[in-house]
Design an enzyme around this catalytic site. Structure first.
Site, mmCIF file in Angstrom:
data_model
loop_
_atom_site.group_PDB
_atom_site.id
_atom_site.type_symbol
_atom_site.label_atom_id
_atom_site.label_comp_id
_atom_site.label_asym_id
_atom_site.label_seq_id
_atom_site.Cartn_x
_atom_site.Cartn_y
_atom_site.Cartn_z
ATOM 1 N N SER A 144 0.847 -1.196 0.000
ATOM 2 C CA SER A 144 0.000 0.000 0.000
ATOM 3 C C SER A 144 0.875 1.236 0.000
ATOM 4 C CB SER A 144 -0.884 0.021 1.250
ATOM 5 O OG SER A 144 -1.382 1.331 1.426
ATOM 6 N N HIS B 273 -1.492 -1.302 -4.196
ATOM 7 C CA HIS B 273 -2.713 -0.993 -3.439
ATOM 8 C C HIS B 273 -2.798 0.516 -3.219
ATOM 9 C CE1 HIS B 273 -6.016 -2.083 -0.685
ATOM 10 N NE2 HIS B 273 -5.555 -1.139 0.119
ATOM 11 N N ASP C 253 -4.881 3.547 -1.598
ATOM 12 C CA ASP C 253 -5.857 3.878 -0.564
ATOM 13 C C ASP C 253 -6.403 5.283 -0.773
ATOM 14 O OD1 ASP C 253 -5.973 1.572 1.200
ATOM 15 O OD2 ASP C 253 -3.859 1.979 1.614
ATOM 16 N N MET D 220 -8.931 8.127 0.404
ATOM 17 C CA MET D 220 -9.661 8.538 1.617
ATOM 18 C C MET D 220 -10.191 9.961 1.451
ATOM 19 S SD MET D 220 -7.152 7.113 4.576
ATOM 20 C CE MET D 220 -6.345 5.507 4.447
ATOM 21 N N HIS E 142 -8.648 0.970 -3.424
ATOM 22 C CA HIS E 142 -9.481 0.783 -2.234
ATOM 23 C C HIS E 142 -10.121 2.127 -1.899
ATOM 24 C CE1 HIS E 142 -9.393 -0.278 2.388
ATOM 25 N NE2 HIS E 142 -10.621 -0.152 1.920
ATOM 26 N N MET F 10 -12.157 4.439 0.198
ATOM 27 C CA MET F 10 -12.728 4.702 1.531
ATOM 28 C C MET F 10 -13.403 6.060 1.442
ATOM 29 S SD MET F 10 -9.511 3.178 3.621
ATOM 30 C CE MET F 10 -8.461 3.280 2.170
ATOM 31 N N MET G 241 -11.058 -5.724 6.376
ATOM 32 C CA MET G 241 -10.201 -4.779 7.104
ATOM 33 C C MET G 241 -9.870 -5.359 8.476
ATOM 34 S SD MET G 241 -9.668 -2.132 5.140
ATOM 35 C CE MET G 241 -8.702 -1.303 6.385
ATOM 36 N N ASP H 118 -6.381 -6.414 4.878
ATOM 37 C CA ASP H 118 -5.741 -5.096 4.889
ATOM 38 C C ASP H 118 -5.722 -4.542 6.311
ATOM 39 O OD1 ASP H 118 -4.856 -2.556 4.272
ATOM 40 O OD2 ASP H 118 -6.579 -1.996 3.037
ATOM 41 N N GLY H 119 -4.516 -4.276 6.814
ATOM 42 C CA GLY H 119 -4.384 -3.634 8.118
ATOM 43 C C GLY H 119 -3.550 -4.449 9.082
ATOM 44 N N GLY H 120 -2.379 -3.940 9.419
ATOM 45 C CA GLY H 120 -1.533 -4.626 10.392
ATOM 46 C C GLY H 120 -0.955 -5.936 9.897
HETATM 47 C C1 DX5 Z 1 -5.889 1.624 6.027
HETATM 48 C C2 DX5 Z 1 -5.541 1.251 4.606
HETATM 49 C C3 DX5 Z 1 -4.440 0.269 4.501
HETATM 50 C C4 DX5 Z 1 -3.136 0.737 5.095
HETATM 51 C C5 DX5 Z 1 -2.533 -0.445 5.769
HETATM 52 O O1 DX5 Z 1 -7.092 2.322 6.055
HETATM 53 O O2 DX5 Z 1 -6.657 0.705 3.933
HETATM 54 O O3 DX5 Z 1 -4.266 -0.155 3.158
HETATM 55 O O4 DX5 Z 1 -2.230 1.241 4.176
HETATM 56 O O5 DX5 Z 1 -1.419 -0.029 6.449
HETATM 57 P P1 DX5 Z 1 -0.602 -1.022 7.381
HETATM 58 O O6 DX5 Z 1 -0.166 -2.166 6.545
HETATM 59 O O7 DX5 Z 1 0.505 -0.170 7.883
HETATM 60 O O8 DX5 Z 1 -1.562 -1.451 8.476
HETATM 61 ZN ZN ZN Z 2 -6.330 -0.303 1.904
#
Ligand code: DX5
Ligand code: ZN
Length: 223
Positions: A10, A35, A37, A39, A68, A70, A139, A175-177
Site C-alpha cells: 500500500s 494498493h 488507498d 480517503m 481501495h 474509503m 479490514m 488489509d491492516g496490520g
Molecule cells: C488503512 C488502509 C491500509 C493501510 C494499511 O485504512 O486501507 O491499506 O495502508 O497499512 P498497514 O499495513 O501499515 O496497516
Molecule cells: Zn487499503
C-alpha cells in the site's frame, strides 16, 4: 489445495513527494499488485488522493492497480477511478445504501469489483452480492491510517468468508496490520491477497520486506 498468495504493497506508507518512483520501486522489488488507498475525510478521518493521482501513477507500473475507495458516496467517482487506470475497484459495504448497484456499475465499466468490510461489519453483508464480486477485502484495522495494530477477531470473519466464497473465483484480501507476524494467520484463515503498508515501507529495503512477508505467508498455506 495450495493457493497463490498476492502481496499488495500500500502506497499509503510511501513518500508522497515521489510517488511515481515509489510505485516503480515496489513493482521492481516484488510487489504483485499496487494498493491505492483513497480517503475522503468523511467516510474515514483522513484524506489521501483522488483519480488524478491514480492516473498520474498509471504509467509507472503495468501491475494490477488495486484501488481501495474509503469514500462516501462512492458511486459518483467510480467512472473517474476506472478511467484513471484502476484494475480492481473496491468500495465499502458501509459507504452507501446500494452496494449491489455500485458493484454492477464497477463491472459495467469493465473493472473487477471488490467490497470491503470494516471490522464491525459482519460477513452477512455480502451474502446476496457474492455473484457480483471479484474480491472481498476484510479490514483488520479500522480504515483511515497505516501502522495500526491487527485485530485478531477478524480471523473468524476471514474463515467464514472463505467458506462463503466456495469455488467462486473471488480473491479474499486482508488489509491492516499485516506483517511477518500476522501474515501466516490470515493466510491460514483463508486469505489469498495481503495488503501491507508500513511493513513494506518501514525502512528502505522494500525487496527484503516483501520477500519476508511472502515467506511468512507461505507457512500459512495449507499443504
Ligand atoms: C488503512 C488502509 C491500509 C493501510 C494499511 O485504512 O486501507 O491499506 O495502508 O497499512 P498497514 O499495513 O501499515 O496497516
Ligand atoms: Zn487499503
Amino acid at each position: 489445495m495450495a493457493r497463490e498468495i498476492v502481496i499488495a504493497p500500500s502506497i499509503l506508507s510511501a513518500d508522497f513527494a515521489k510517488l511515481g518512483a515509489e510505485v516503480e520501486a515496489i513493482d521492481r522489488d516484488g510487489g504483485d499488485w499496487v494498493h491505492l488507498d483513497v480517503m475522503d475525510g468523511h467516510f474515514v478521518p483522513n484524506i489521501t488522493f483522488g483519480p488524478n493521482v491514480v492516473a498520474a501513477l498509471r504509467p509507472h507500473s503495468k501491475k494490477v492497480f488495486d484501488t481501495h475507495l474509503m469514500i462516501a458516496p462512492c458511486d459518483p467517482y467510480l467512472e473517474a477511478f476506472a478511467k484513471a487506470g484502476s484494475d480492481i475497484i473496491t468500495v465499502h459495504a458501509e459507504a452507501g445504501p446500494h452496494l449491489d448497484r455500485s458493484l454492477q456499475h464497477i463491472r459495467s465499466l469493465g473493472k473487477k469489483a471488490g467490497v470491503s468490510l470494516t471490522p464491525s461489519t459482519p460477513e452477512s453483508a455480502i451474502e446476496y452480492v457474492l455473484d457480483k464480486l471479484d474480491l472481498v477485502l476484510v479490514m483488520t484495522v479500522n480504515p483511515g491510517f497505516g501502522g495500526q495494530t491487527f485485530i485478531p477477531a477478524q480471523l473468524d470473519k476471514i474463515r467464514a468468508i472463505r467458506k462463503m466464497i466456495g469455488e467462486r473465483p473471488i480473491h479474499l484480501e486482508v488489509d491492516g496490520g499485516v506483517n511477518v507476524n500476522t501474515a501466516a494467520l490470515v493466510v491460514e484463515a483463508g486469505a489469498d491477497a495481503l495488503v501491507a503498508g508500513s511493513a513494506v515501507f518501514k525502512d528502505g529495503d522494500y525487496a527484503e520486506n516483501i520477500a519476508a512477508i511472502r515467506e511468512a505467508a507461505k507457512s500459512g498455506v495449507a499443504a
